[in-house]
Design a protein around this motif. Structure first.
Motif, PDB file in Angstrom:
ATOM      1  N   PRO A 268       0.902  -1.251  -0.258  1.00 51.36           N
ATOM      2  CA  PRO A 268       0.091   0.057  -0.177  1.00 51.36           C
ATOM      3  C   PRO A 268       1.192   1.336  -0.081  1.00 51.36           C
ATOM      4  N   LEU A 269       2.329   1.586   0.489  1.00 52.72           N
ATOM      5  CA  LEU A 269       2.831   2.357   0.016  1.00 52.72           C
ATOM      6  C   LEU A 269       3.346   2.255  -0.711  1.00 52.72           C
ATOM      7  N   PHE A 270       3.311   1.945  -1.708  1.00 48.60           N
ATOM      8  CA  PHE A 270       4.542   2.170  -3.096  1.00 48.60           C
ATOM      9  C   PHE A 270       3.763   3.139  -3.685  1.00 48.60           C
ATOM     10  N   GLY A 271       3.983   4.073  -3.637  1.00 47.65           N
ATOM     11  CA  GLY A 271       3.929   5.624  -4.360  1.00 47.65           C
ATOM     12  C   GLY A 271       3.535   6.455  -3.660  1.00 47.65           C
ATOM     13  N   THR A 272       3.945   6.129  -2.469  1.00 46.82           N
ATOM     14  CA  THR A 272       3.252   7.474  -1.046  1.00 46.82           C
ATOM     15  C   THR A 272       4.731   7.882  -0.845  1.00 46.82           C
ATOM     16  N   THR A 273       5.369   8.807   0.030  1.00 40.68           N
ATOM     17  CA  THR A 273       5.714   8.929   0.313  1.00 40.68           C
ATOM     18  C   THR A 273       6.328   9.518   2.073  1.00 40.68           C
ATOM     19  N   VAL A 274       7.614   9.448   2.746  1.00 44.28           N
ATOM     20  CA  VAL A 274       7.407   9.425   4.055  1.00 44.28           C
ATOM     21  C   VAL A 274       8.338  10.453   3.934  1.00 44.28           C
ATOM     22  N   ARG A 275       9.167  10.643   5.448  1.00 48.13           N
ATOM     23  CA  ARG A 275       9.867  11.890   5.706  1.00 48.13           C
ATOM     24  C   ARG A 275      10.718  11.738   6.463  1.00 48.13           C
ATOM     25  N   THR A 276      12.239  11.914   6.417  1.00 45.66           N
ATOM     26  CA  THR A 276      13.157  10.859   6.837  1.00 45.66           C
ATOM     27  C   THR A 276      12.892  12.378   8.342  1.00 45.66           C
ATOM     28  N   PRO A 277      13.083  11.698   9.284  1.00 40.97           N
ATOM     29  CA  PRO A 277      13.393  11.184  10.824  1.00 40.97           C
ATOM     30  C   PRO A 277      14.727  13.055  10.401  1.00 40.97           C
ATOM     31  N   LEU A 278      14.605  13.949  12.094  1.00 44.27           N
ATOM     32  CA  LEU A 278      15.276  14.886  12.134  1.00 44.27           C
ATOM     33  C   LEU A 278      15.477  15.918  10.300  1.00 44.27           C
ATOM     34  N   PHE A 279      15.927  15.425   9.857  1.00 48.21           N
ATOM     35  CA  PHE A 279      16.257  15.920   8.387  1.00 48.21           C
ATOM     36  C   PHE A 279      15.003  16.281   7.171  1.00 48.21           C
ATOM     37  N   VAL A 335      26.944  22.070   5.144  1.00 46.31           N
ATOM     38  CA  VAL A 335      25.927  21.523   5.352  1.00 46.31           C
ATOM     39  C   VAL A 335      24.628  21.022   4.487  1.00 46.31           C
ATOM     40  N   PRO A 336      24.833  19.879   3.123  1.00 45.85           N
ATOM     41  CA  PRO A 336      23.843  19.675   1.817  1.00 45.85           C
ATOM     42  C   PRO A 336      22.361  20.954   1.871  1.00 45.85           C
ATOM     43  N   ASP A 337      22.689  20.773   0.432  1.00 46.61           N
ATOM     44  CA  ASP A 337      21.754  22.320   0.421  1.00 46.61           C
ATOM     45  C   ASP A 337      20.038  21.376   0.026  1.00 46.61           C
ATOM     46  N   TRP A 338      20.571  20.001   0.085  1.00 39.38           N
ATOM     47  CA  TRP A 338      19.017  19.360   0.564  1.00 39.38           C
ATOM     48  C   TRP A 338      18.199  19.558   1.210  1.00 39.38           C
ATOM     49  N   LEU A 339      18.738  19.843   2.741  1.00 41.30           N
ATOM     50  CA  LEU A 339      18.343  19.853   4.762  1.00 41.30           C
ATOM     51  C   LEU A 339      18.009  21.062   4.042  1.00 41.30           C
ATOM     52  N   ARG A 340      17.124  21.771   4.976  1.00 38.85           N
ATOM     53  CA  ARG A 340      16.505  23.604   4.841  1.00 38.85           C
ATOM     54  C   ARG A 340      16.100  22.949   6.137  1.00 38.85           C
ATOM     55  N   SER A 341      15.182  22.511   6.493  1.00 30.42           N
ATOM     56  CA  SER A 341      15.117  22.865   7.717  1.00 30.42           C
ATOM     57  C   SER A 341      15.783  23.195   8.902  1.00 30.42           C
ATOM     58  N   ASP A 342      15.612  24.427  10.090  1.00 27.51           N
ATOM     59  CA  ASP A 342      16.425  24.368  10.847  1.00 27.51           C
ATOM     60  C   ASP A 342      16.986  22.919  12.100  1.00 27.51           C
ATOM     61  N   ALA A 344      17.112  19.945  10.665  1.00 28.30           N
ATOM     62  CA  ALA A 344      18.111  19.335   9.949  1.00 28.30           C
ATOM     63  C   ALA A 344      19.476  20.196   9.990  1.00 28.30           C
ATOM     64  N   ARG A 345      19.593  21.594   9.740  1.00 26.83           N
ATOM     65  CA  ARG A 345      20.026  21.387   9.253  1.00 26.83           C
ATOM     66  C   ARG A 345      21.120  21.002  10.642  1.00 26.83           C
ATOM     67  N   GLN A 346      21.119  22.030  12.199  1.00 23.53           N
ATOM     68  CA  GLN A 346      21.794  21.568  12.976  1.00 23.53           C
ATOM     69  C   GLN A 346      22.255  20.368  13.422  1.00 23.53           C
ATOM     70  N   THR A 347      21.077  19.515  13.133  1.00 20.48           N
ATOM     71  CA  THR A 347      21.384  17.955  13.179  1.00 20.48           C
ATOM     72  C   THR A 347      22.905  18.030  12.735  1.00 20.48           C
ATOM     73  N   TYR A 348      22.189  17.926  11.048  1.00 21.15           N
ATOM     74  CA  TYR A 348      23.856  17.427  10.678  1.00 21.15           C
ATOM     75  C   TYR A 348      24.984  18.548  10.524  1.00 21.15           C
ATOM     76  N   GLU A 349      25.074  19.303  11.009  1.00 20.04           N
ATOM     77  CA  GLU A 349      26.511  20.158  11.324  1.00 20.04           C
ATOM     78  C   GLU A 349      26.824  19.397  12.625  1.00 20.04           C
ATOM     79  N   SER A 350      26.093  18.841  13.821  1.00 19.25           N
ATOM     80  CA  SER A 350      26.726  18.015  14.740  1.00 19.25           C
ATOM     81  C   SER A 350      27.941  17.182  14.173  1.00 19.25           C
ATOM     82  N   MET A 351      27.852  16.755  12.863  1.00 14.59           N
ATOM     83  CA  MET A 351      27.822  15.754  12.807  1.00 14.59           C
ATOM     84  C   MET A 351      28.728  15.871  10.888  1.00 14.59           C
TER      85      MET A 351
END
Length: 891
Positions: A268-279, A335-342, A344-351
């Motif tokens: 049932p999920l094929f064709g739908t989308t999900v959102r990556t946690p935090l990012f 920080v990669p440009d596909w990470l937009r939310s604050d 997401a960006r903060q999380t990436y900066e920690s890595m």
RNA sequence: GGGCGCAUAGCUCAGUUGGUCAGAGCACCGGUUUUACACACCGGGGGUCGGCGGUUCGAGCCCGUCUGCGCCCACCA
């Protein structure tokens, strides 16, 4: 070559009083070098040539016992073929280009290569390596590599000479020498011109320690502990989709979730989308048959790139690329440009900038506190891909690389290469399966570029446009006459150095080629392809490629690829795969385990012939236990050859083709039996079964020494007149002459030493013996006679041993009885038997009896003796009754 | 998961198309100082040929199956 040998008038003076195997190696290896004993004669025609594509050992340290083992096998074959009348093309090379040398230089001198530094012509390395590695320019680094490999190679050569390898040392090459570089670059450029070499920007297996791409053939799996993390992805229609991953830190690189098309849980999920946690990146849920419903939660995240399956999914499902790991193996600093939310960006900066290990810890903590994980991490153990020389897991990084087509993406080429495998005779035959299965399992072309320093440069430049950007689609190539070139220091034709890096100018390709890209051309390198066409026509295709079975997928396969593409041919007719040396625990002996003995120690202790004997006792392709006991046996054999030869040659007898001299039936029998041995050894050797050839020769030799020599000793000394002595002596000399030649491939030093007592030339340039050359002298000799007399002699000896008396003890009466034909034969050697057994009265009785415990295939059924009670000092009755022997002793 | 190889005396290994195939060397035990060799020689003990089943007049040898060991390869969530 000739089988009639000139005799020196000073024969006996050359025979030492006390022959010894010690010191032979130094003496004869010098003589062979001075006399050019193994020099290839290029005037021979192609069908007279036997060409060997010698494996160039890696010049990054020391040889170990495994080298001695496998190179001995090849040398035995080479010596056989040479004696058979072929001109043997037997070169030696050193594989000095590549990572092993770089690493050795780094450790040896305490330096490291920094290509950004300028060349320092006055640079001298520290005498002792410091604690921190000194950065030096690429050119300085390469100079150190060359300097050290030359030193190593001298040591190697001494070692091989001491082993007695019959290499033609005038045919020496290095995989880094200018000739090899030119050949390697020429072959590459021809591949390029024909479209077989190409470059592509693609996900590449990447070693983060060496910072270079690696090829499929250089991978190995290692079992490593890991942990499953269960992570929930918010679905677009609400709820969470849980995946399980061992690499949660790649979450920012996630481009999709994937499940099996038949998996009803996720359909049932094929064709739908999900959102990556935090990012918080929206990714699709897709279907692909490679997804395993049994693994983890049955649905996986696809990242660019966590493993090669990700690459497959990415390619086949046309997914976007979101790389997060850089060439250094760390998370990209920006920080990669596909990470937009604050968040997401903060999380990436920690890595950012962290290693995957650290990034994983930090991200998992963040996921935990944000409630995206479920349950405790679950420990597992799984296989992880490593570069075979590396110690960190490989990452997958998208880079521009050079490839050569090897059938990995082309079924037609793949089938053609499999067919090439069928044209090669494999020793042992089952090794072909490894080749075939490797070729059939290829899943990509051969990645040949390496981001390293000490190697053959990729011989191209790229034009720069008016903005200074390189045009990779139109590489500038050198003319053939310019090769070898180094694009990092040479300018292409039509440009000068001032235009390097300037807009409208050029840049050189910074990479070197993988070491296999050069060593795959050893037949072309050493055979003089395009450099010496006359030579190449005589040696190519080569006759033999000897090598280890663990590099079938690399060296053997890549050589087949290059010859197929360039010459439209197999590179050689035969491939001989040698086994490994195992330590007493049945593990492969390896230097890293600290259980490999140095070959020099072995040679010092046992001698080269002895070590060679051990090596030659192992059948082709068989892993073999390291066995000093066998070396002791080999040493004993070499000593025996010296001593037996001394005895034979002390009679001043001449090997003769004259059957009127060799008259005694036993002497003729000896030569007839030896003719059979020659046939058997020759057939075995021709089939690359050198072990069998050695075995039959050795077995015969011990009978020759222990039985025949003893049987004819009295007669040879003249106890029955000069004619019978001449018969014995001539037969012994003839047999020895043949035996020395049969042993020559295995025991080159001892046989050469003995040969030199009566000859001025080398045994190693004599003709391989034939049964035909023995036939005339053997005349009507019956080979069974020798073994029958041996049985009779053995029975006499047994009686004496059981009586605990010396073999010199006299026996008054012996009766030999058995089948009529056997008795008739043995009686022909009655005098010799009586002499040797010190038998006063020897009688024969043909009665077909089956006395004694001898097996039915032994034609003599009993030796009948009765020892007298007083001479032997005991009755011996029990023995008589036991063995049903009527033994009568007359005093 | 697929493929290949190996399993025979205490050890290392031979046993070519099924019929004198139960072998060699080492180790072990005993003996012999013999003028080519004591870095030698002579002799001896020792194995239900991994298990089970099958084909055959007959099987280490062929077939099936199981067990153990090793290697090569495989898409590692």
């Amino acid at each position: 070559m000739s089988t009639t040998h000139q005799h020196s008038p000073t024969v006996n003076a050359r025979i030492p009083d006390k022959p010894s195997v010690d010191g032979l190696e130094q003496r004869w290896s010098q003589v062979w070098e001075q006399q050019g004993t193994y020099r290839f004669d290029r005037s021979a025609s192609r069908d007279q040539v036997y060409a060997i594509d010698t494996p160039p050992p890696t010049a990054s340290g020391s040889l170990h016992v495994g080298h001695v083992f496998s190179y001995t096998h090849t040398d035995c074959v080479a010596r056989f073929q040479r004696m058979r009348g072929l001109e043997v093309f037997y070169p030696m090379g050193w594989d000095d280009n590549g990572l092993p040398t770089e690493r050795r230089v780094q450790n040896y001198y305490g330096v490291r290569c920094d290509p950004s530094l300028p060349y320092d012509p006055a640079y001298a390395p520290p005498t002792t390596p410091g604690k921190d590695q000194v950065p030096i320019s690429r050119r300085n680094f390469v100079e150190l590599c060359l300097r050290l490999t030359v030193e190593d190679e001298k040591t190697f050569e001494l070692m091989w000479r001491r082993m007695g390898l019959s290499v033609d040392w005038s045919q020496m090459y290095q995989t880094i020498d200018p000739g090899s570089q030119a050949t390697s670059q020429r072959a590459f450029l021809r591949n390029l011109a024909r479209g077989e070499a190409y470059q592509a920007e693609a996900p590449t297996l990447w070693d983060v320690t060496f910072r270079t791409a690696v090829a499929q053939a250089e991978l190995e799996d290692r079992e490593r502990p890991s942990t499953y993390h269960r992570i929930g992805f918010p679905a677009s229609h609400g709820g969470r989709i849980f995946i399980e991953t061992t690499r949660p830190e790649l979450l920012p690189a996630c481009v999709a979730l994937v499940a099996h098309p038949d998996d009803e849980r996720y359909q049932p999920l094929f064709g739908t989308t999900v959102r990556t946690p935090l990012f918080d990146v929206e990714v699709p849920v897709v279907a692909h048959p490679l997804a395993d419903p049994e693994k983890g939660s049955g649905i996986a995240m696809i990242c660019t790139f966590g493993d090669t399956t990700d690459v497959t999914w990415w390619r086949e499902l046309s997914l976007p690329t979101r790389p997060v790991i850089g060439w250094d193996g760390r998370f990209l600093p920006e920080v990669p440009d596909w990470l937009r939310s604050d968040v997401a960006r903060q999380t990436y900066e920690s890595m950012a900038g962290a290693t995957p290990f650290t990034a994983k810890e930090r991200l998992v903590a963040a996921l935990d506190s944000a409630g995206f994980t479920e349950g405790d991490p679950r420990p597992i153990s799984h296989a992880v891909k490593f570069y075979e020389k590396g110690d960190k897991p490989l990452e997958i990084v998208t880079t521009r690389q050079w490839y050569i087509r090897n059938g990995g993406r082309d079924a037609g080429l793949r089938a053609a290469l499999v067919a090439r495998g069928d044209e090669i005779t494999w020793h042992p035959a089952y090794m072909k399966a490894r080749f075939t299965s490797w070729v059939e399992g290829l899943n990509g072309d051969w990645l040949i570029s390496r981001q390293r320093f000490f190697g053959v440069p990729v011989p191209v430049w790229y034009p720069l446009d008016t903005h200074g950007a390189p045009d990779y689609d139109h590489p500038i190539v050198p003319d053939d006459g310019e090769l070898p070139v180094d694009p990092s220091s040479d300018a292409p034709a039509g440009y000068d150095q001032t235009q390097r890096g300037a807009p409208g100018g050029f840049i050189g390709d910074p990479d070197v080629m993988d070491t296999w890209a050069t060593s795959s051309l050893t037949p072309q390198i050493v055979g003089g392809w395009e450099r010496d066409p006359e030579l190449f026509a005589k040696v190519f295709p080569f006759d033999l490629r000897p090598q280890g079975h663990e590099i079938i997928r690399t060296w053997l396969f890549s050589t087949v690829v290059r010859a197929h593409l360039e010459q439209g041919s197999v590179p050689w007719r035969h491939a001989a795969l040698s086994g490994w040396i195992l330590d007493p625990d049945r593990k492969k002996m390896a230097k890293s385990k600290g259980n490999a003995l140095t070959p020099i120690d072995l040679l010092d202790e046992h001698g080269a012939d002895a070590v060679r004997y051990w090596a030659a006792s192992a059948r082709p392709g068989t892993d073999t236990a390291f066995d000093p006991g066998q070396m002791k046996v080999g040493r004993r054999l070499a000593i025996k050859v010296l001593n037996a030869s001394k005895f034979v040659l002390s009679h001043d007898a001449t090997a003769t083709p004259d059957p009127t001299v060799v008259t005694a039936p036993l002497d003729r029998a000896l030569l007839a039996a030896l003719a059979r041995v020659v046939d058997e050894a020759t057939a075995a050797f021709a089939a690359y079964n050198y072990t069998r050839a050695l075995e039959v020769t050795e077995t015969f030799f011990w009978t020759f020494c222990d039985d025949h020599l003893e049987l004819v000793k009295e007669r040879a000394y003249g106890s029955h007149g000069p004619d019978s002595a001449a018969s014995a002596g001539a037969a012994l000399a003839q047999a020895l002459d043949v035996l020395l030649r049969l042993f020559a491939p295995f025991l080159p030093f001892a046989t050469e030493e003995v040969w030199s007592w009566t000859h001025d030339d080398s045994v190693h340039r004599q003709a391989w013996p034939t049964a035909a050359e023995l036939a005339t002298v053997a005349a009507d000799g019956d080979p069974t006679l020798l073994s029958e007399v041996s049985v009779a002699l053995s029975a006499v000896r047994r009686a004496k041993t059981e009586a605990k008396v010396s073999m010199r003890s006299e026996v008054s009466h012996v009766l030999v009885h058995g089948p009529a034909e056997a008795i008739a034969r043995i009686s022909l050697a009655g005098t010799d038997l009586a002499d040797t057994g010190r038998i006063a009265t020897l009688d024969f009785r043909a009665d077909g009896s089956e006395l004694g415990s001898s097996g039915p295939h032994l034609p003599v059924h009993g030796v009948v003796m009765r020892p007298g009670p007083d001479l032997f000092g005991r009755e011996g009755k029990e023995r008589c009754e036991e063995s049903e022997q009527d033994i009568e002793r007359l005093r």
